[in-house]
Design an enzyme around this catalytic site. Structure first.
Site, mmCIF file in Angstrom:
data_model
loop_
_atom_site.group_PDB
_atom_site.id
_atom_site.type_symbol
_atom_site.label_atom_id
_atom_site.label_comp_id
_atom_site.label_asym_id
_atom_site.label_seq_id
_atom_site.Cartn_x
_atom_site.Cartn_y
_atom_site.Cartn_z
ATOM 1 N N SER A 175 7.016 -7.474 8.964
ATOM 2 C CA SER A 175 5.676 -7.681 8.424
ATOM 3 C C SER A 175 4.777 -8.316 9.486
ATOM 4 O O SER A 175 5.263 -9.052 10.340
ATOM 5 C CB SER A 175 5.783 -8.599 7.208
ATOM 6 O OG SER A 175 4.558 -9.255 6.979
ATOM 7 N N HIS A 181 22.891 3.283 -15.703
ATOM 8 C CA HIS A 181 21.615 2.672 -16.121
ATOM 9 C C HIS A 181 21.216 1.534 -15.177
ATOM 10 O O HIS A 181 20.481 0.632 -15.584
ATOM 11 C CB HIS A 181 21.674 2.129 -17.553
ATOM 12 C CG HIS A 181 22.252 3.080 -18.552
ATOM 13 N ND1 HIS A 181 21.472 3.846 -19.378
ATOM 14 C CD2 HIS A 181 23.546 3.399 -18.831
ATOM 15 C CE1 HIS A 181 22.254 4.592 -20.149
ATOM 16 N NE2 HIS A 181 23.523 4.349 -19.833
ATOM 17 N N GLU A 235 12.122 4.432 3.072
ATOM 18 C CA GLU A 235 10.983 4.617 2.153
ATOM 19 C C GLU A 235 10.161 5.844 2.538
ATOM 20 O O GLU A 235 9.775 6.651 1.680
ATOM 21 C CB GLU A 235 10.075 3.379 2.191
ATOM 22 C CG GLU A 235 10.722 2.124 1.624
ATOM 23 C CD GLU A 235 9.852 0.902 1.866
ATOM 24 O OE1 GLU A 235 9.289 0.376 0.902
ATOM 25 O OE2 GLU A 235 9.719 0.468 3.026
ATOM 26 N N LYS A 261 10.559 -10.935 7.458
ATOM 27 C CA LYS A 261 10.801 -9.654 6.791
ATOM 28 C C LYS A 261 11.586 -8.633 7.613
ATOM 29 O O LYS A 261 11.382 -8.489 8.810
ATOM 30 C CB LYS A 261 9.455 -9.017 6.416
ATOM 31 C CG LYS A 261 8.730 -9.754 5.323
ATOM 32 C CD LYS A 261 9.302 -9.449 3.963
ATOM 33 C CE LYS A 261 8.651 -8.202 3.412
ATOM 34 N NZ LYS A 261 9.138 -7.880 2.084
#
Ligand code: ARG
Length: 492
Positions: free
Chosen positions: A284, A163, A297, A290
């Site tokens: 970024s 979970h 992704e 970043k």
């Protein structure tokens, strides 16, 4: 869009006349994706021509001329051809070229006893088998790389989740083996699908075979197929080999997506257990600090399209009547898109895993926190005090609740809870139960995280993967051999 007149159009001139509408031709042609079957189509043409010669259906002289010209076309590549959309597809484009070079009296004999329907089904199976072998090789390589990484992390303690909540201690090697285990099934599925891909529909004709005395087994053998798809109606109609392959790719994609998701998650500041190599990240345009996991992704997103492509193909096929219907052509782009997405994505994931930095300290920190050893404490009560597991579960639950309330560790609370229940447990036993590495070492059941069991598992995966590799290499060799033999020029 204009009407075009071409009296020499070898496909349409007889029945349909010379006038065609350009937009209609562009709408219906498969030429833009026939590049995927160009090579296979020529091999298929050569094998069919050889067989026709051997069976004296065409003369040796004509056959040899056709074969040599086909080899020339193969060498010059598809771009050298007149890709006129009014010829429909690559099959007619090649025949058109042959007729241009050899004249219709010779080249016009190649299509004897055959149809584009059995031809395209054969081509697709040949082109697809090579791609499947390529994907299998990639997966085998990736399995090896993950196993190498696991080898170094048999004692790297980390936390396991259910979970997405802290569950029990494990090792990073054990976690990595979960990927190896899943991908092994993908390998097995693709190897199994290969059996139903690599069967020959050539000789099925349009749908009822042919009255010529052709030899289907001979073309099967010449093209490196392992068997025949016998019934000629099914042979030209069946595309379930594509659905099966794309289903396998969808399942593979789901497994790969889990890896991507975990790379994204585990490389966050909050988890911080792994770090991706700079090459697999981006930054970024506004936030200079970043480091974003864009490759993982994008892979996660691209893999989702495998499911969409599969549904498109199933939907095209649903409720089509026997046998060949032009609808079948529209399956091809979806198939190839899925194939290339898979090939490119495995490459990325393999690269990310092979260059991954593992933060063992952070993993250990997480494994030691948050009551991860509560299960083992309950198990110890069962073993040492002889109480039922359900009772022990309740007692340890109480220990955890009180520890949280008082902001204490379990070992600081357990004494008083045991007293209340009239139970006793040795201090050394408590210490052992609460030690995450001891937890891991104890779990030496088959498939468990104990370093010795993980070592055994690694070796057993390695030896099975060696066998898959051998099987794939044999298949690759067979396909290569067939190609070399068919593309051998004949001295005229
Ligand atoms: N371009 C067609 C396809 O991809 C080849 C077969 C065409 N057959 C036909 N009878 N029109 O399916």
């Amino acid at each position: 869009m204009n009407n075009i007149d071409n009296k020499d159009n070898i496909l349409r001139r007889g029945r349909l006349g010379s006038s065609v509408k350009e937009d209609v031709m562009l709408y219906t042609t498969s030429l833009s994706f026939d590049k995927e079957i160009f090579e296979s189509d020529i091999l298929c043409d050569i094998a069919h021509t050889k067989m026709l010669m051997e069976k004296n259906i065409i003369s040796g002289e004509d056959g040899n001329k056709i074969i040599n010209e086909l080899i020339n076309i193969f060498k010059n590549g598809m771009e050298s051809l007149n890709l006129d959309p009014s010829l429909d597809d690559i099959h007619m484009v090649i025949e058109n070229e042959l007729i241009k070079k050899l004249g219709e009296d010779v080249a016009g004999r190649m299509h004897t006893g055959r149809s584009r329907n059995d031809e395209v089904a054969t081509d697709l199976r040949m082109a697809l088998r090579e791609k499947i072998l390529q994907i299998l090789k990639q997966l085998i390589n990736m399995e090896k790389n993950i196993l190498n990484l696991a080898e170094n992390h048999k004692e790297t303690l980390t936390i396991g989740y259910t979970h997405l909540q802290h569950a029990q201690p494990t090792t990073y090697a054990h976690h990595l083996l979960s990927y190896v285990s899943a991908i092994e099934r993908d390998i097995l599925r693709l190897l199994d699908a290969y059996k139903r891909i690599n069967i020959s529909p050539l000789g099925c004709g349009a749908m009822a075979t042919t009255g010529f005395d052709i030899d289907r087994k001979r073309t099967m053998e010449l093209l490196g197929f392992d068997g025949l798809i016998e019934n000629s109606m099914d042979g030209v109609s069946a595309r379930d080999f594509i659905v099966e392959t794309m289903s396998c790719l969808s399942m593979l994609g789901t497994n790969l997506s889990k890896i991507c998701e975990e790379l994204v998650l585990f490389s966050t500041y909050e988890f911080g257990t792994v770090e991706l190599a700079n090459e697999y990240t981006s930054t970024s345009s506004i936030m200079p600090q970043k480091k974003n996991p864009d490759v993982a992704e994008i892979a996660r997103a691209k893999l989702s399209t495998l499911n969409g492509n599969l549904i498109s193909v199933l939907t095209i096929l649903k409720a089509l009547p026997n046998t060949y219907n032009r609808d079948l052509q529209e399956i091809s782009p979806h198939l190839w898109k899925s194939v290339y997405t898979t090939i490119d994505t495995i490459n990325m994931i393999d690269g990310m895993i092979s260059t991954l930095k593992v933060n063992a300290d952070r993993m250990k920190e997480l494994a030691e926190k948050n009551y991860s050893t509560a299960t083992e404490l309950a198990d110890t009560l069962v073993r040492e005090c002889g109480i039922p597991f359900r009772t022990a579960h309740g007692i340890v639950g109480e220990v955890v609740r009180i520890s949280i309330e008082r902001n204490k560790n379990m070992d600081e609370v357990i004494g008083e809870v045991l007293d209340r229940h009239g139970l006793e447990l040795d201090k050394s036993m408590i210490e052992k139960a609460l030690n995450p590495m001891e937890n891991v070492k104890m779990r030496k059941v088959i498939g468990g995280p104990a370093p010795e069991e993980v070592e055994r598992a690694i070796n057993s995966y390695k030896s099975r993967i060696y066998n898959y590799e051998k099987e794939v290499n044999e298949k690759v060799k067979k396909v290569k051999k067939v190609k070399n033999e068919l593309l051998h020029k004949i001295e005229l």
